[in-house]
Motif scaffolding. Sequence first.
Motif, PDB file in Angstrom:
ATOM      1  N   ASN A  39       2.925  18.515   4.350  1.00 57.61           N
ATOM      2  CA  ASN A  39       2.353  17.835   3.005  1.00 57.61           C
ATOM      3  C   ASN A  39       1.546  16.607   3.716  1.00 57.61           C
ATOM      4  OD1 ASN A  39       3.780  15.354   3.027  1.00 57.61           O
ATOM      5  ND2 ASN A  39       4.546  15.772   0.902  1.00 57.61           N
ATOM      6  N   CYS A  40       0.872  16.289   2.712  1.00 58.64           N
ATOM      7  CA  CYS A  40      -0.356  15.294   3.077  1.00 58.64           C
ATOM      8  C   CYS A  40       0.115  13.981   3.654  1.00 58.64           C
ATOM      9  CB  CYS A  40      -1.386  15.223   2.014  1.00 58.64           C
ATOM     10  SG  CYS A  40      -0.724  15.129   0.499  1.00 58.64           S
ATOM     11  N   MET A  52       6.533   3.247  14.379  1.00 60.70           N
ATOM     12  CA  MET A  52       7.972   3.493  13.988  1.00 60.70           C
ATOM     13  C   MET A  52       8.046   2.453  12.601  1.00 60.70           C
ATOM     14  SD  MET A  52      10.076   5.405  15.190  1.00 60.70           S
ATOM     15  CE  MET A  52       9.058   6.924  16.085  1.00 60.70           C
ATOM     16  N   ALA A  53       7.474   1.261  12.683  1.00 63.69           N
ATOM     17  CA  ALA A  53       7.752   0.479  11.368  1.00 63.69           C
ATOM     18  C   ALA A  53       6.639   1.121  10.147  1.00 63.69           C
ATOM     19  CB  ALA A  53       6.993  -0.912  11.717  1.00 63.69           C
ATOM     20  N   PHE A  54       5.536   1.318  10.757  1.00 58.17           N
ATOM     21  CA  PHE A  54       4.753   2.084   9.699  1.00 58.17           C
ATOM     22  C   PHE A  54       5.448   3.293   9.148  1.00 58.17           C
ATOM     23  CE2 PHE A  54       0.835   4.841   8.910  1.00 58.17           C
ATOM     24  CZ  PHE A  54       0.376   3.854   7.625  1.00 58.17           C
ATOM     25  N   ALA A  55       5.849   4.112   9.830  1.00 57.76           N
ATOM     26  CA  ALA A  55       6.697   5.294   9.500  1.00 57.76           C
ATOM     27  C   ALA A  55       7.915   4.937   8.536  1.00 57.76           C
ATOM     28  CB  ALA A  55       7.096   6.350  10.600  1.00 57.76           C
ATOM     29  N   ASN A  57       0.797  -1.153   0.049  1.00 58.20           N
ATOM     30  CA  ASN A  57       0.244   0.199  -0.057  1.00 58.20           C
ATOM     31  C   ASN A  57       0.985   1.071   0.100  1.00 58.20           C
ATOM     32  OD1 ASN A  57      -2.560  -1.157   0.208  1.00 58.20           O
ATOM     33  ND2 ASN A  57      -2.204  -1.967   1.938  1.00 58.20           N
ATOM     34  N   ASN A  58       1.786   1.429  -0.979  1.00 52.60           N
ATOM     35  CA  ASN A  58       2.718   2.317  -1.064  1.00 52.60           C
ATOM     36  C   ASN A  58       1.912   3.703  -1.100  1.00 52.60           C
ATOM     37  OD1 ASN A  58       3.962   4.440  -2.923  1.00 52.60           O
ATOM     38  ND2 ASN A  58       5.692   2.875  -2.708  1.00 52.60           N
ATOM     39  N   PHE A  59       2.269   4.729  -0.212  1.00 47.70           N
ATOM     40  CA  PHE A  59       1.828   5.905   0.042  1.00 47.70           C
ATOM     41  C   PHE A  59       1.251   6.452  -1.077  1.00 47.70           C
ATOM     42  CE2 PHE A  59       1.800   7.820   4.477  1.00 47.70           C
ATOM     43  CZ  PHE A  59       1.346   6.573   5.050  1.00 47.70           C
ATOM     44  N   LEU A  76      -0.003   9.737   7.520  1.00 48.82           N
ATOM     45  CA  LEU A  76       0.611   9.085   8.301  1.00 48.82           C
ATOM     46  C   LEU A  76       0.131   9.247   9.939  1.00 48.82           C
ATOM     47  CD1 LEU A  76       3.417   7.034   8.260  1.00 48.82           C
ATOM     48  CD2 LEU A  76       3.757   8.654  10.065  1.00 48.82           C
ATOM     49  N   ALA A  77       0.113  10.502  10.246  1.00 48.83           N
ATOM     50  CA  ALA A  77      -0.461  10.668  11.441  1.00 48.83           C
ATOM     51  C   ALA A  77      -1.786  10.070  11.798  1.00 48.83           C
ATOM     52  CB  ALA A  77      -0.150  12.184  12.021  1.00 48.83           C
ATOM     53  N   ILE A  78      -2.444  10.483  10.807  1.00 46.12           N
ATOM     54  CA  ILE A  78      -4.038  10.076  10.848  1.00 46.12           C
ATOM     55  C   ILE A  78      -4.286   8.615  10.905  1.00 46.12           C
ATOM     56  CG2 ILE A  78      -6.231  10.534   9.920  1.00 46.12           C
ATOM     57  CD1 ILE A  78      -5.483  13.362   9.213  1.00 46.12           C
ATOM     58  N   PHE A  79      -3.612   8.147   9.828  1.00 47.41           N
ATOM     59  CA  PHE A  79      -3.597   6.493   9.559  1.00 47.41           C
ATOM     60  C   PHE A  79      -3.271   5.882  10.923  1.00 47.41           C
ATOM     61  CE2 PHE A  79      -3.238   6.984   4.814  1.00 47.41           C
ATOM     62  CZ  PHE A  79      -4.765   6.679   4.627  1.00 47.41           C
ATOM     63  N   GLN A  80      -2.202   6.356  11.513  1.00 43.45           N
ATOM     64  CA  GLN A  80      -1.550   5.790  12.460  1.00 43.45           C
ATOM     65  C   GLN A  80      -2.573   5.599  13.637  1.00 43.45           C
ATOM     66  OE1 GLN A  80       2.271   7.209  13.413  1.00 43.45           O
ATOM     67  NE2 GLN A  80       2.060   6.319  15.735  1.00 43.45           N
ATOM     68  N   THR A  81      -3.352   6.788  13.777  1.00 42.25           N
ATOM     69  CA  THR A  81      -4.162   7.184  14.852  1.00 42.25           C
ATOM     70  C   THR A  81      -5.328   6.053  14.724  1.00 42.25           C
ATOM     71  OG1 THR A  81      -3.515   9.239  14.857  1.00 42.25           O
ATOM     72  CG2 THR A  81      -5.531   8.951  16.108  1.00 42.25           C
TER      73      THR A  81
END
Lengths: 226, 192, 440, 334, 223
Positions: B111-112, B132-135, B15-17, B117-122
């Motif tokens: 930038n989005c 961390m792995a996600f980032a 799921n490449n950003f 990332l912050a929102i998905f992680q939340t």
Amino acid sequence: MSDVQPGSGNGGPPPAPEPPEVQSFRLLRTLAVAGAIAGFVLVFVYEATQPAILAYKAEVLRQAIQEVLKAPERYDTLYVHDGRLTAELPEGVNGDELEQIYLGYLDQQPVGFAIASEKAGFQDIIKVIYGYDPRTNSLLGMKVLESKETPGLGDKIEKDSSFVNQFDGSEPMLVGVKRGRATGDASEIDIITGATISSRTIIDIINLSLERLTPLIENYGEVANR
Amino acid sequence: MGDLMWILISAMVVNNFTLFYFLGLCPFMGVSGRVYTALRMGAANIFVLTITSLCAWFLNTFILPYAPFLRLISFIVVIASLVQIVEMTIKKISPTLFRQMGIYLPLITTNCAILGLAIFQTNRGYGFLQGMAFAVGAGLGLTLALVLMASIRENTELADIPEVAKGTALIFIIAGCLSLAFMGFAGLLSST
Amino acid sequence: MSTGFTFRHGVHPPELKALTEAVPIRRMPFPDEIVLPLQQHTGKPAKIIVRKGDHVERGDKIAAADGFVSSPVHASAAGTVTDIALWPHPDGSYAESVRIAVEPFSAQAARPRLVPKWEGLSPKEMIQAIQDAGVVGLGGAAFPTHVKLSPPKDKAIDTVILNGCECEPYLTTDHRTMVEYPERVQLGIRIMMRCLGVDRAMIGIEKNKPDAIERMEATLPSDIDVTVHPVTVKYPQGAEKMLIDALLGRQVPSGKLPMDVGAVVQNVASVATIAEVFETGLPLIERIVTVTGRGINNPANLIVPVGTKIRDLLDVCGGLTENAYEIVFGGPMMGAAQGNLDTPLLKGTTGVVVLTEADCKPKDTHPCIRCGHCLDACPVFLNPQLLGRLAMVARYEEMETHDLMDCMLCGCCSYTCPSNIPLSQLFAIAKIALRTHKAA
Amino acid sequence: MIRPRFLVTASPHLGGGDSTPTIMWSVVMSLVPVVAVATYYFGPSALLVIAAATAGGVLTEYWFGPKKALLDGSAAITGVLLGLTLPPGLPLWMAFVGGVFGIGFGKLVFGGLGQNVFNPALLGRAFVQAAFPVAMTTWSTATANWWSLRGDNFALPLMSPEVVDAMTGATPLGLMKFEATGTEASALIMGSVGGSLGETSGIVILVCGAYLALRKHLNWRIPISIFLTVALLAGALHLLDAARYPSAVFMLFSGGLMLGAVYMATDMVTSPVTNVGCWIFGFGIGLLVVIIRLWGGLAEGVMYAILLMNGLVPFINQATQPRLFGAGKKQMVT
Amino acid sequence: MRETTPQHDLFRGVWRENPVLIQMLGLCPALAVTNTVANSIAMGLATFFVLCGSSFLVSLLKKFIPHEVRISTYILIIASFVTVADMTLEATVPEIHKALGAFIALIVVNCMILGRQEAFASKRPIGRSMLDAVGTGVGFFIALLMMGTVREVIGTGTFLTGTRFEVHLFGSSYEPWVVMILPPGGFLTLGFILLGLNWIRHRREQKELLGEWPEGVRKEKAA
Ligand SMILES: Cc1cc2nc3c(=O)[nH]c(=O)nc-3n(C[C@H](O)[C@H](O)[C@H](O)COP(=O)(O)O)c2cc1C
Ligand SMILES: Cc1cc2nc3c(=O)[nH]c(=O)nc-3n(C[C@H](O)[C@H](O)[C@H](O)COP(=O)(O)O)c2cc1C
Ligand SMILES: Cc1cc2nc3c(=O)[nH]c(=O)nc-3n(C[C@H](O)[C@H](O)[C@H](O)COP(=O)(O)O)c2cc1C
Ligand SMILES: Cc1cc2nc3c(=O)[nH]c(=O)nc-3n(C[C@H](O)[C@H](O)[C@H](O)CO)c2cc1C
Ligand code: SF4
Ligand code: SF4
Ligand code: SF4
Ligand code: SF4
Ligand code: FES
């Protein structure tokens, strides 16, 4: 940018060469004021919208439970706390952070547990809720809460009723079989052709979460029966 | 461990950003002209994403339970300030590193991809390590997409592109092709 | 990593030497007119010293060297200067040239010696004599020989290499020289070694000339260290960097000269000419030229006065055939096509090849398909594919960073390109563009 | 001035080797045996699907491409190869769409022959696979009658095909991955298995590829490095856990690996120009094929592996520039 | 600054300087949420609301915002409006809110909005700023609608699916082109639309080139 250059020409602000010391105070002040106003407005809107949002979420959950537990009259929320299921939490423990499952009642009799669980599917995480009756060790129903599987293939796990309906009355642990290979055993689930992975993921989700929760459920059953 | 690996791989290629979530397209379009630039932009991205994940985790755990309506605002303000502080620190400690990477930092703080990332992680309720792995996965994925795009664009500069396809039209078609190719990673490590 | 006597990459064009390799050298009759351009060598053009109407004898100096890297020009026949004007030059331009109407019934006979005997001379005097005799390299580039023979003090030369590869298809000039005048070549080696103070010489000859190898081996002098080395038949084996790699295992680095790796490379015909000018006492006024190709009736190896026009040369060889299509000075791989039959042959003209349409490379080009054949062909390990694409969009500066200046325009890349992209031509243009840009 | 009667061009005046159209057409000819085998196994459906894909590609090139571009034969290769990657029962209109997309978006927008980055045939297939995933994973089994169609080839344009369940089967890779069922090596090598049209006879493809390699129409390093990588990786994994991982022979001869390695990875336009690059390219494809097949969500990964490595080619080219003559150790500057 | 007419301010953003198709701003939402027409409309409206709201506020407050902190202040203002839009959508049309996912929140960083504040609203009177915001918002809406229509019509064969107005355009046996609603379809659709726009522009330019000469001659004759 279009025809307007920042800070150029007659309409724009003057290129303000003011001393910076004065600035940093104004800067903070402005941000603080703006932040305060924004926060105030947001609290207001939050208060106004939150009931509707919570109501909707609850309604979605209720409907899902209705579906997978075959229309119970009411349901209790049970929390997984301290390695067991409990309906009442001790003081100071926030239930929102714990895993929750739901116990439905019909005619004051428990009909089964509604369990939500998730796992990575073909594209992304698939979230599922299903109803389970420990007395007969059978499923009451299954509903996909969230999936991003391919439209036309993987999304059959929620849209193809012949797949979804198989779960009613099936007996875990579930086994996926290719179409045409079924022997008629109640633990068998027909895999969707072309969406083997998505189908298997659902089966895995159910099997894994039951494997984990069955001891707790049995325990709770004893407690409840007592 | 398997979970962390999956999060990383999934964010990087499955799921490449850029190619699947359409996040961070601005730098993707703007800074993908040269491979060298793309690499440095990618490094800056990994860096900021990691900081972001940290901030988001901190806010989610300690602040936002009490003021959920401030989520967006606080994400933005905290991430931007922290990046600013780190930027100034880097500038002091290692001017060379700053020159390599620093100029890209302001470009991406708001930038989005970062906010995304912050929102998905939340939304997914990731803990610290998962975050961390996600980032890192997301950052590596962005870098991969950027570098691929940049090297392809350098290549097409020398090609005889038809008049109607010149410019952004071709870039989007290339991105589409890359996105098609990345579909091959679907389902990686997920099951069976 | 060159194993044996060759280099890596390169191509194998058809040899096509059968037409003339067994044809003995003969002398062509003097034409009615001789045209001598002042620019026949690498370096500054010579300065004219005769006037219109002057009578000149065969061997007379008509233009003097202008500086060190320059070479004088001598009349190749007795006659009258009829004009000093612009005239078609083999490089495709019009260049300042001296036209001489050849005296019809002159004996063109030997005259008192113009070049001293070599035996008594010091190296310095010999080099001076070689310069005065207008000797330049006959291998193609026509670089003034005396320059190569006077390396700066700090360059330690240890080997003289004789280039007898003649890797170009069709040409047999060097081949016949080695077969018919081996002693002259050996004498030339002796003179060169004395000039340079070197005591080793190597002769590199492609294996497809067994008779030349045999003749050279048979005539090797016993008192000095001269050896013959058969080398692999491959184009461009004769390019000096490739030959040095093959014989000495040394690679001349980018931007450096052979003398930087201790070698001086000289074509065998040039070496024979050094001996010849001292033997006959006449300066360089004639040379051996292969006139060949399927477009000519009687292919031949001829001794030709420098300045002979193509037209006259072709007449001697029975004229063109019906299907003659393209006339090339030099070999077909690097030679320049000529559009005008009045163009004169120069000191550096190794051959005249007349091709028919069937021989020529097809003209229709296709887009580059990135097959990589050109990379596998380039003997200096450039990336002609990338360079070609850059050239198409005129990004010359970028080409320079990809080592365009190391391209020796050998044409291997164009030769193999399935899409017929004129790569080496593009590179020649790019190099000129860069050079003029730098000069400006 | 005398008008030149003679050709005056730049050197070299000779040319060696085959021209681009010769190369292309000889690749087309070398595909004839492959198409014949496909037809032998899948009947008229094979010819129909290949013809439809070719028509899509060739007509697009004819309508939107440069004049005379058809003569160079590259569009024909694209079409035939695309056809060979499709399932026999695919509706013809979908094959046609694949051809149009492959040539239109995979080649012409990049500037036509030689300028494209991704393999047009595979891009066409990737598009069709993503657009019509159900039809593209409906594999037909052998029918009793050679003349009968292997699916709803004649479905109306834009309309769904009718799927006759009895006629659908699975590919060896699908069987391996989703049902843990192996396939006989002899069946694999002879090609009597389900799958895309060109996935049947590995041997025929190898022979045709060897011929092309001898004529220097393809760079042998690419298929060899793919085979080596897949064989070594698969072999090692098989040794570790034979129950879980299939054997090297199975990996080599199942699915589109042969066709992909010999005909599609070797497309010179979309593969590296340097020989070192070709080794890296082949290694990358082999690695990705193994990863996708064994740990991915899809049964077959050759197409995606090649497309992904195509995307990396410009980078590989940059990283593997040849080293200039004289830049090595062998020099003696005094 | 070149003086512009109100009409110009209003219509500029709609087509000639369309934020998505011409200026390449706000691309992420234009690609991410346009797999159905309904999502496109919702996203277009939400963005429209945020853009107009923040333009109004920025233009109103421009005198009080110090130059140095203007960007932070704009973002604060925008973020507030986005939060409002986010919560409102969630409370009123939860299904669509779910479909748009994080992209509502991501309107905050939509560079188109910030760009309009910086370039226009912070320098112009409220009326003009609103005209500009409306024009740009409509332009964004149009671009999203174009994307959404192409993707949904080809991708599922319907129009406005998931709403009361759902229309099946090609009958029930239409074979959907799934790729169009998948991520590659987003890129390819935008590429294709840009290709088409380029082609139209190209044609027009060529016509103008051809048309110029005879007209000049005609004028000369008239004079
Ligand atoms: C574009 C595309 C989308 C796919 N989407 C899914 C999916 O959502 N879920 C799934 O399980 N498999 C998906 N697949 C995987 C294949 O259909 C895979 O071959 C299939 O799961 C194997 O099933 P079979 O054994 O019945 O052929 C997709 C494949 C492609 C090419
Ligand atoms: C591609 C190429 C091929 C060459 N082939 C030959 C050759 O076969 N024989 C030869 O004598 N010189 C050949 N030369 C010229 C040599 O590099 C070198 O200039 C020459 O041998 C020097 O001798 P000269 O000064 O006596 O001419 C070639 C040059 C190039 C660039
Ligand atoms: C500017 C220049 C200076 C040269 N100086 C020398 C020199 O000092 N000594 C030498 O041996 N050759 C010298 N050369 C000759 C070259 O090494 C080479 O023999 C000549 O260019 C002809 O080679 P070709 O026939 O391969 O093109 C010089 C060449 C050039 C262009
Ligand atoms: C050995 C070889 C293999 C080729 N393979 C393909 C291929 O897989 N797909 C394709 O579209 N074209 C192929 N072509 C044709 C051609 O190179 C291709 O259409 C270009 O990519 C178009 O620019 C091949 C050509 C050759 C010589
Ligand atoms: S900032 Fe984000 S929304 Fe705006 S275009 Fe860039 S990447 Fe897209
Ligand atoms: S290219 Fe021709 S002239 Fe040059 S060295 Fe070879 S044979 Fe001689
Ligand atoms: S002409 Fe230049 S680029 Fe081409 S092969 Fe020869 S040296 Fe290499
Ligand atoms: S040989 Fe010709 S077609 Fe092949 S890569 Fe080189 S330039 Fe391109
Ligand atoms: S196009 Fe290939 S070199 Fe010019």
